[in-house]
Scaffold this motif. Structure first.
Motif: not given
Length: 302
Positions: A130-131, A136-137, A142-146
């Motif tokens: 999971r992120y 941050e937003s 969501f799109v860059a972590t995890g």
């Protein structure tokens, strides 16, 4: 593996529909265009968080979610997976059935230490972490972590182990690559085991400039990186990891040539020194294409 009853019982949500507008206005934000800009899914794939589509069209056996994955997250992870399998099919060309009825995918449910994602060869499950929490937003996280950016790598492991089990089995060597072996020699196989021969050719090219004499520039660079950073683990030079890392780089390069960026499939999370350069990937493009053709013919025809 825990299933999401909310998502599995939800109708598909088409872009621009009243349901889409409802969820957008009430907290279900669609991140698809951020995961995959310039999205071009055909209507036949029924875009809109439809897990049944993953099973019937893409051959995904089961989808699982962790307790901390919200319904909005599940909506976006399922959409991201549909889009990613669609993009991968451009390279594999197996009529979308990339899960082969064997692969399961879990989001945020089966973490393994500090890994952002991992593949379980015995259960044939890819887990995507999971992120991360942060200031941050949620969209940015969501799109860059995890585990975002790791799916192509883990799918490479799936091909390695399933290819060794079903397409080109060997009594002593389970995975095509030899699994966690750090051997720089070719794995045992005979000439009729074409998928194993091709995998050996690929890894020989990755490891050696002159077989059994001069290491490749990539392998030398990787060894220097490990020494400079005091890395004692053999993880980076395991044969299965070399294969998956180069498969990930190959997928990224091929999709970029089609002007496709998919942030669930591939985005660099580590030092560029552990990855092959674009020129190095181009040198093995033909071998990867041969691998895909042999995998397809061996699994679906053989």
């Amino acid at each position: 593996m825990q299933r999401s009853k909310v998502i599995l019982n939800s109708p598909k949500i088409a872009i621009g529909s009243r349901a889409d507008k409802y969820w957008s206005e009430n907290g279900f934000l669609d991140y698809s265009k951020f995961i995959r800009p310039n999205l071009d899914l055909p209507k036949s794939l029924s875009y809109g968080s439809n897990p049944d589509l993953l099973r019937t069209k893409f051959g995904i056996a089961e989808i699982g979610f962790g307790n901390w994955v919200t319904n909005e997250d599940r909506f976006n992870y399922v959409n991201g997976l549909i889009i990613s399998l669609y993009d991968l099919n451009k390279l594999m060309n197996i009529d979308y059935f990339l899960g082969l009825g064997l692969l399961s995918v879990s989001f945020g449910a089966r973490g393994a230490g500090s890994a952002l994602a991992h593949y379980e060869s015995q259960t044939k499950i890819i887990n995507v972490t999971r992120y991360h929490r942060g200031d941050e937003s949620k969209l940015a996280r969501f799109v860059a972590t995890g585990g975002m950016g790791s799916f192509a790598h883990e799918y490479g492991h799936f091909l390695d182990y399933v290819g060794g089990e079903y397409v080109s089995p060997h009594p002593q060597v389970f995975a095509l690559t030899g699994g966690r072996s750090v051997s720089r020699s070719r794995m045992p196989c005979n000439d009729r085991q074409r998928l194993r021969v091709i995998t050996n050719d690929l890894l020989e090219k990755i490891i050696w400039k002159v077989p059994n004499k001069t290491p490749s520039a990539y392998y030398t660079r990787l060894a220097k990186f490990m020494m400079a950073n005091g890395i004692e683990s053999d993880y980076l030079i395991r044969r299965n990891e070399l294969f998956a890392r180069w498969f990930e780089a190959w997928v990224s390069l091929k999709l970029r040539s089609m002007n496709i960026q998919n942030k669930l499939l591939s985005q660099a999370k580590y030092s560029p020194l552990i990855y092959p350069t674009e020129n190095e990937v181009r040198e093995v493009d033909k071998i990867f294409q041969d691998f895909m053709k042999e995998f397809k013919s061996g699994y679906f025809i053989g």
